[in-house]
Design a protein around this motif. Structure first.
Motif, PDB file in Angstrom:
ATOM      1  N   GLU A  98      10.987 -40.211  35.342  1.00  0.00           N
ATOM      2  CA  GLU A  98      11.804 -39.539  36.358  1.00  0.00           C
ATOM      3  C   GLU A  98      13.269 -39.825  36.075  1.00  0.00           C
ATOM      4  N   LEU A  99      14.147 -39.389  36.957  1.00  0.00           N
ATOM      5  CA  LEU A  99      15.580 -39.395  36.680  1.00  0.00           C
ATOM      6  C   LEU A  99      16.153 -40.785  36.476  1.00  0.00           C
ATOM      7  N   THR A 100      15.811 -41.721  37.332  1.00  0.00           N
ATOM      8  CA  THR A 100      16.387 -43.062  37.211  1.00  0.00           C
ATOM      9  C   THR A 100      15.948 -43.759  35.933  1.00  0.00           C
ATOM     10  N   SER A 101      14.698 -43.549  35.523  1.00  0.00           N
ATOM     11  CA  SER A 101      14.233 -44.170  34.275  1.00  0.00           C
ATOM     12  C   SER A 101      14.991 -43.606  33.078  1.00  0.00           C
ATOM     13  N   ALA A 102      15.273 -42.298  33.111  1.00  0.00           N
ATOM     14  CA  ALA A 102      16.067 -41.695  32.040  1.00  0.00           C
ATOM     15  C   ALA A 102      17.486 -42.248  32.053  1.00  0.00           C
ATOM     16  N   ALA A 103      18.040 -42.413  33.261  1.00  0.00           N
ATOM     17  CA  ALA A 103      19.392 -42.957  33.387  1.00  0.00           C
ATOM     18  C   ALA A 103      19.471 -44.370  32.812  1.00  0.00           C
ATOM     19  N   GLN A 104      18.451 -45.159  33.043  1.00  0.00           N
ATOM     20  CA  GLN A 104      18.442 -46.525  32.513  1.00  0.00           C
ATOM     21  C   GLN A 104      18.408 -46.531  30.991  1.00  0.00           C
ATOM     22  N   ARG A 105      17.633 -45.610  30.414  1.00  0.00           N
ATOM     23  CA  ARG A 105      17.579 -45.532  28.949  1.00  0.00           C
ATOM     24  C   ARG A 105      18.936 -45.114  28.383  1.00  0.00           C
ATOM     25  N   ILE A 106      19.558 -44.117  29.005  1.00  0.00           N
ATOM     26  CA  ILE A 106      20.859 -43.651  28.522  1.00  0.00           C
ATOM     27  C   ILE A 106      21.904 -44.748  28.680  1.00  0.00           C
ATOM     28  N   PHE A 158      27.206 -42.300  37.954  1.00  0.00           N
ATOM     29  CA  PHE A 158      28.024 -41.348  38.703  1.00  0.00           C
ATOM     30  C   PHE A 158      27.401 -39.962  38.612  1.00  0.00           C
ATOM     31  N   ILE A 159      27.020 -39.560  37.412  1.00  0.00           N
ATOM     32  CA  ILE A 159      26.394 -38.251  37.222  1.00  0.00           C
ATOM     33  C   ILE A 159      25.020 -38.200  37.875  1.00  0.00           C
ATOM     34  N   GLY A 206      31.526 -37.816  27.965  1.00  0.00           N
ATOM     35  CA  GLY A 206      30.962 -37.011  26.882  1.00  0.00           C
ATOM     36  C   GLY A 206      29.643 -37.553  26.365  1.00  0.00           C
ATOM     37  N   VAL A 207      29.540 -38.876  26.272  1.00  0.00           N
ATOM     38  CA  VAL A 207      28.306 -39.475  25.743  1.00  0.00           C
ATOM     39  C   VAL A 207      27.130 -39.230  26.681  1.00  0.00           C
ATOM     40  N   VAL A 208      27.432 -39.036  27.962  1.00  0.00           N
ATOM     41  CA  VAL A 208      26.368 -38.740  28.925  1.00  0.00           C
ATOM     42  C   VAL A 208      26.000 -37.264  28.861  1.00  0.00           C
ATOM     43  N   PHE A 209      26.999 -36.405  28.764  1.00  0.00           N
ATOM     44  CA  PHE A 209      26.729 -34.975  28.681  1.00  0.00           C
ATOM     45  C   PHE A 209      25.923 -34.633  27.429  1.00  0.00           C
ATOM     46  N   ARG A 237      23.485 -36.187  26.463  1.00  0.00           N
ATOM     47  CA  ARG A 237      22.082 -36.449  26.804  1.00  0.00           C
ATOM     48  C   ARG A 237      21.625 -35.576  27.980  1.00  0.00           C
ATOM     49  N   ALA A 238      22.358 -34.498  28.215  1.00  0.00           N
ATOM     50  CA  ALA A 238      22.043 -33.620  29.346  1.00  0.00           C
ATOM     51  C   ALA A 238      20.603 -33.096  29.309  1.00  0.00           C
ATOM     52  N   PRO A 239      20.081 -32.671  28.138  1.00  0.00           N
ATOM     53  CA  PRO A 239      18.681 -32.204  28.127  1.00  0.00           C
ATOM     54  C   PRO A 239      17.703 -33.267  28.621  1.00  0.00           C
ATOM     55  N   GLU A 240      17.962 -34.504  28.257  1.00  0.00           N
ATOM     56  CA  GLU A 240      17.086 -35.585  28.706  1.00  0.00           C
ATOM     57  C   GLU A 240      17.156 -35.753  30.221  1.00  0.00           C
ATOM     58  N   LEU A 241      18.362 -35.644  30.764  1.00  0.00           N
ATOM     59  CA  LEU A 241      18.521 -35.751  32.209  1.00  0.00           C
ATOM     60  C   LEU A 241      17.859 -34.570  32.919  1.00  0.00           C
ATOM     61  N   LEU A 242      17.936 -33.394  32.314  1.00  0.00           N
ATOM     62  CA  LEU A 242      17.321 -32.202  32.902  1.00  0.00           C
ATOM     63  C   LEU A 242      15.807 -32.358  32.993  1.00  0.00           C
ATOM     64  N   TRP A 243      15.191 -32.780  31.892  1.00  0.00           N
ATOM     65  CA  TRP A 243      13.744 -32.976  31.899  1.00  0.00           C
ATOM     66  C   TRP A 243      13.344 -34.073  32.874  1.00  0.00           C
ATOM     67  N   ALA A 244      14.160 -35.112  32.964  1.00  0.00           N
ATOM     68  CA  ALA A 244      13.864 -36.201  33.902  1.00  0.00           C
ATOM     69  C   ALA A 244      13.984 -35.717  35.345  1.00  0.00           C
ATOM     70  N   THR A 245      14.937 -34.804  35.588  1.00  0.00           N
ATOM     71  CA  THR A 245      15.080 -34.231  36.924  1.00  0.00           C
ATOM     72  C   THR A 245      13.847 -33.415  37.296  1.00  0.00           C
ATOM     73  N   LEU A 246      13.329 -32.658  36.335  1.00  0.00           N
ATOM     74  CA  LEU A 246      12.091 -31.916  36.566  1.00  0.00           C
ATOM     75  C   LEU A 246      10.932 -32.877  36.822  1.00  0.00           C
TER      76      LEU A 246
END
Length: 222
Positions: free
Chosen positions: A172-180, A192-193, A8-11, A13-22
């Motif tokens: 990018e995506l990995t940098s966002a993942a590290q922040r989260i 995992f996500i 849940g704590v990751v979901f 932050r879904a908008p952040e992951l979406l923008w990082a994916t873009l």
């Protein structure tokens, strides 16, 4: 095992992951465009009969293909400022991806170009085509058709290589993942996500390349 999974704590932050994916798609497509330009221009130099033109291209290919991408991006980001050239992380990432992908593209495209028989080229000249038209229509397009699967596989790998760009704080995506992950301490859930997102990215890229292949490189059917 006492660890309690909490996605849940990751979901949240879904908008952040979406923008990082873009952001990842942006870096990937810009890097691929630059790599393709380097590849095409490099092939012209690589196949030149002039050693002075050919030697630098060969040296470029060997240096890039035999050094780690991480070292290359660090050199551009940290070493070039010592010579007065300062680039932001995004620009650095695009240039590094383009250079790295371009070195591989040169060799892939060269293999396709050399597969074109000299007879076809001579026929083009016999029809009165300009040298540039012969290269574009008789050499380059058939060559790209032949090496398209290898070239697109290399570009998908280049897309996944964008994850290394987090080392210079490119968005990018990995940098966002590290922040989260640093905010939530949910390493398993975050990565995992993110792994799943990278699988989706690869699948989307394969779909895009398949559409391009059908549109521009498929053989005519009756």
């Amino acid at each position: 095992m006492n660890y309690q999974f909490d996605f849940g704590v990751v979901f949240e932050r879904a908008p952040e992951l979406l923008w990082a994916t873009l952001g990842t798609f942006g870096l990937a497509f810009a890097g691929m465009a630059l790599a393709l330009v380097i590849g095409v221009v490099g092939v012209i130099g690589r196949t030149s009969p002039n050693k002075i033109v050919r030697a630098p291209v060969i040296a470029f290919v060997e240096i890039v293909r035999n050094t780690p991408f991480l070292v290359q991006i660090f050199y551009i980001y940290f070493a070039l400022p010592l010579m007065g050239i300062r680039l932001n992380p995004t620009t650095t990432a695009i240039i590094a991806l383009g250079i790295n992908g371009g070195a591989y593209a040169i060799e892939i495209i060269r293999g396709g170009v050399e597969s074109i028989s000299k007879g076809q080229v001579e026929a083009g000249y016999a029809l009165g085509l300009h040298k540039a038209d012969v290269f574009r229509l008789i050499v380059l397009k058939p060559a790209l058709r032949a090496i398209y699967p290898s070239l697109t596989s290399q570009f998908i790998m280049l897309t996944l290589t964008t994850s290394v760009c987090t080392s210079i704080a490119a968005y990018e995506l990995t940098s966002a993942a590290q922040r989260i992950e640093s905010d939530t301490f949910r390493s398993f859930e975050v990565y995992f996500i993110v792994t799943g997102i990278y699988l989706v990215i690869s699948t989307v890229m394969m779909g895009i390349f398949a559409l391009i292949s059908r549109r521009y490189f498929s053989y005519p059917t009756r």
